[in-house]
Design a protein around this motif. Structure first.
Motif, PDB file in Angstrom:
ATOM      1  N   VAL A  20       2.403  43.576   5.411  1.00 31.79           N
ATOM      2  CA  VAL A  20       3.514  43.325   4.492  1.00 31.79           C
ATOM      3  C   VAL A  20       3.373  44.189   3.240  1.00 31.79           C
ATOM      4  CG1 VAL A  20       4.687  41.569   3.093  1.00 31.79           C
ATOM      5  CG2 VAL A  20       3.758  40.945   5.305  1.00 31.79           C
ATOM      6  N   ASN A  21       4.455  44.831   2.859  1.00 34.06           N
ATOM      7  CA  ASN A  21       4.495  45.629   1.646  1.00 34.06           C
ATOM      8  C   ASN A  21       4.747  44.731   0.441  1.00 34.06           C
ATOM      9  OD1 ASN A  21       4.620  47.993   0.046  1.00 34.06           O
ATOM     10  ND2 ASN A  21       6.840  48.067   0.243  1.00 34.06           N
ATOM     11  N   GLY A  22       4.033  44.971  -0.650  1.00 31.96           N
ATOM     12  CA  GLY A  22       4.271  44.238  -1.890  1.00 31.96           C
ATOM     13  C   GLY A  22       2.992  43.690  -2.482  1.00 31.96           C
ATOM     14  N   THR A  23       3.009  43.535  -3.821  1.00 27.29           N
ATOM     15  CA  THR A  23       1.854  43.034  -4.553  1.00 27.29           C
ATOM     16  C   THR A  23       2.308  42.034  -5.591  1.00 27.29           C
ATOM     17  OG1 THR A  23       0.784  45.185  -4.313  1.00 27.29           O
ATOM     18  CG2 THR A  23      -0.126  43.705  -5.971  1.00 27.29           C
ATOM     19  N   ALA A  24       1.731  40.842  -5.556  1.00 24.45           N
ATOM     20  CA  ALA A  24       2.099  39.795  -6.518  1.00 24.45           C
ATOM     21  C   ALA A  24       1.240  39.898  -7.773  1.00 24.45           C
ATOM     22  CB  ALA A  24       1.926  38.426  -5.884  1.00 24.45           C
ATOM     23  N   ILE A  25       1.898  39.690  -8.916  1.00 24.40           N
ATOM     24  CA  ILE A  25       1.231  39.682 -10.215  1.00 24.40           C
ATOM     25  C   ILE A  25       1.634  38.408 -10.937  1.00 24.40           C
ATOM     26  CG2 ILE A  25       1.061  40.799 -12.475  1.00 24.40           C
ATOM     27  CD1 ILE A  25       1.641  43.459 -11.109  1.00 24.40           C
ATOM     28  N   ALA A  26       0.637  37.671 -11.441  1.00 26.74           N
ATOM     29  CA  ALA A  26       0.895  36.455 -12.209  1.00 26.74           C
ATOM     30  C   ALA A  26       1.038  36.821 -13.684  1.00 26.74           C
ATOM     31  CB  ALA A  26      -0.245  35.459 -12.027  1.00 26.74           C
TER      32      ALA A  26
ATOM     33  N   GLU B 135      18.707  51.163  -2.498  1.00 27.72           N
ATOM     34  CA  GLU B 135      18.565  49.717  -2.335  1.00 27.72           C
ATOM     35  C   GLU B 135      17.106  49.295  -2.475  1.00 27.72           C
ATOM     36  OE1 GLU B 135      19.775  48.420   1.577  1.00 27.72           O
ATOM     37  OE2 GLU B 135      18.355  49.736   2.556  1.00 27.72           O
ATOM     38  N   LEU B 136      16.948  48.027  -2.782  1.00 27.72           N
ATOM     39  CA  LEU B 136      15.635  47.383  -2.790  1.00 27.72           C
ATOM     40  C   LEU B 136      15.545  46.561  -1.523  1.00 27.72           C
ATOM     41  CD1 LEU B 136      12.976  46.290  -4.016  1.00 27.72           C
ATOM     42  CD2 LEU B 136      14.371  44.591  -5.235  1.00 27.72           C
ATOM     43  N   ARG B 137      14.503  46.790  -0.719  1.00 27.82           N
ATOM     44  CA  ARG B 137      14.266  46.036   0.517  1.00 27.82           C
ATOM     45  C   ARG B 137      12.960  45.262   0.358  1.00 27.82           C
ATOM     46  NH1 ARG B 137      17.748  47.837   4.314  1.00 27.82           N
ATOM     47  NH2 ARG B 137      16.692  46.953   6.109  1.00 27.82           N
ATOM     48  N   VAL B 138      13.058  43.939   0.481  1.00 31.88           N
ATOM     49  CA  VAL B 138      11.901  43.067   0.277  1.00 31.88           C
ATOM     50  C   VAL B 138      11.574  42.358   1.585  1.00 31.88           C
ATOM     51  CG1 VAL B 138      10.998  41.096  -1.018  1.00 31.88           C
ATOM     52  CG2 VAL B 138      12.526  42.741  -2.143  1.00 31.88           C
ATOM     53  N   PRO B 139      10.323  42.449   2.044  1.00 30.29           N
ATOM     54  CA  PRO B 139       9.944  41.746   3.273  1.00 30.29           C
ATOM     55  C   PRO B 139      10.242  40.243   3.174  1.00 30.29           C
ATOM     56  CG  PRO B 139       8.234  43.295   2.659  1.00 30.29           C
ATOM     57  CD  PRO B 139       9.206  43.242   1.508  1.00 30.29           C
ATOM     58  N   GLN B 140      10.690  39.690   4.284  1.00 28.78           N
ATOM     59  CA  GLN B 140      11.092  38.289   4.356  1.00 28.78           C
ATOM     60  C   GLN B 140       9.999  37.343   3.870  1.00 28.78           C
ATOM     61  OE1 GLN B 140      12.005  36.967   8.340  1.00 28.78           O
ATOM     62  NE2 GLN B 140      12.935  35.065   7.605  1.00 28.78           N
ATOM     63  N   GLU B 141       8.748  37.669   4.118  1.00 30.71           N
ATOM     64  CA  GLU B 141       7.652  36.791   3.714  1.00 30.71           C
ATOM     65  C   GLU B 141       7.678  36.512   2.217  1.00 30.71           C
ATOM     66  OE1 GLU B 141       6.293  38.878   7.477  1.00 30.71           O
ATOM     67  OE2 GLU B 141       7.429  39.424   5.688  1.00 30.71           O
ATOM     68  N   TRP B 142       8.015  37.538   1.407  1.00 30.95           N
ATOM     69  CA  TRP B 142       8.039  37.369  -0.050  1.00 30.95           C
ATOM     70  C   TRP B 142       9.190  36.476  -0.513  1.00 30.95           C
ATOM     71  CZ3 TRP B 142       3.833  38.167  -2.423  1.00 30.95           C
ATOM     72  CH2 TRP B 142       2.988  39.242  -2.115  1.00 30.95           C
ATOM     73  N   ILE B 143      10.165  36.262   0.343  1.00 31.15           N
ATOM     74  CA  ILE B 143      11.337  35.464  -0.026  1.00 31.15           C
ATOM     75  C   ILE B 143      11.282  34.064   0.582  1.00 31.15           C
ATOM     76  CG2 ILE B 143      13.871  35.345   0.032  1.00 31.15           C
ATOM     77  CD1 ILE B 143      12.759  37.681  -1.654  1.00 31.15           C
TER      78      ILE B 143
END
Length: 175
Positions: A66-72, A90-98
């Motif tokens: 999965v692409n993406g990095t979470a920051i608190a 466009e911005l494409r966000v993997p379903q897992e992050w949503i």
């Protein structure tokens, strides 16, 4: 636009080599570059307490798929969604992050990574609520928003958080 120095490029490239295949290795690399450049800027300019939400070893496992990095940040979560694409349509966000409750964030930042030109650029952002109302693409399991649906000025995020700290940013997530 934030500059990438050569030392960061070399350090992050070495860290990304543990990925299991070339595609995951590149995804790992792009995510690490975005994090290595954006997080220190965020800590210096907006929130000294900001930190990656997941430890390095666990994050590398996530980047395998999965692409993406979470920051608190204080009482919210950002997710950097890096891409090397020149087309910022466009911005494409993997379903897992949503759709995964433990992964869902308040804000999703569209990040262009251009290692050759030496920069990382945050070109827009959206809330979870806006993305959930966006287009779901079942073929690649992503939610997307067109560039004109994103907020282009990152400063607006900090102003909105200061003026409206109780703003609802997340849509309901069905189990």
């Amino acid at each position: 636009v934030l500059e990438i120095d050569q030392a960061t490029i070399e350090r992050v490239w070495l860290l990304s080599q543990s990925a299991s295949n070339p595609s995951s290795r590149w995804q790992n690399y792009l995510n690490q570059v975005a994090l290595a450049v954006f997080l220190p800027w965020l800590q210096a300019e907006e929130d000294a307490t900001a930190k990656a939400s997941v430890q390095q070893a666990e994050q590398a496992a996530v980047w395998e798929v999965v692409n993406g990095t979470a920051i608190a940040i204080q009482n919210a979560k950002l997710v950097l969604i890096p891409s090397e694409a020149d087309d910022l349509g466009e911005l494409r966000v993997p379903q897992e992050w949503i759709d995964l409750p433990n992964w869902a964030a308040d804000y999703y930042l569209a990040v262009q990574v251009n290692v050759d030109a030496g920069y990382v650029r945050v070109w827009g952002y959206s809330t979870h609520q806006q993305l959930k109302q966006g287009t779901f693409n079942p073929s690649d399991r992503t939610y997307s928003l067109a560039d004109d649906q994103l907020i282009g000025d990152l400063n607006a995020l900090w102003v909105a958080r200061a003026l409206c700290p109780d703003e609802v940013t997340q849509a309901a997530i069905e189990p």
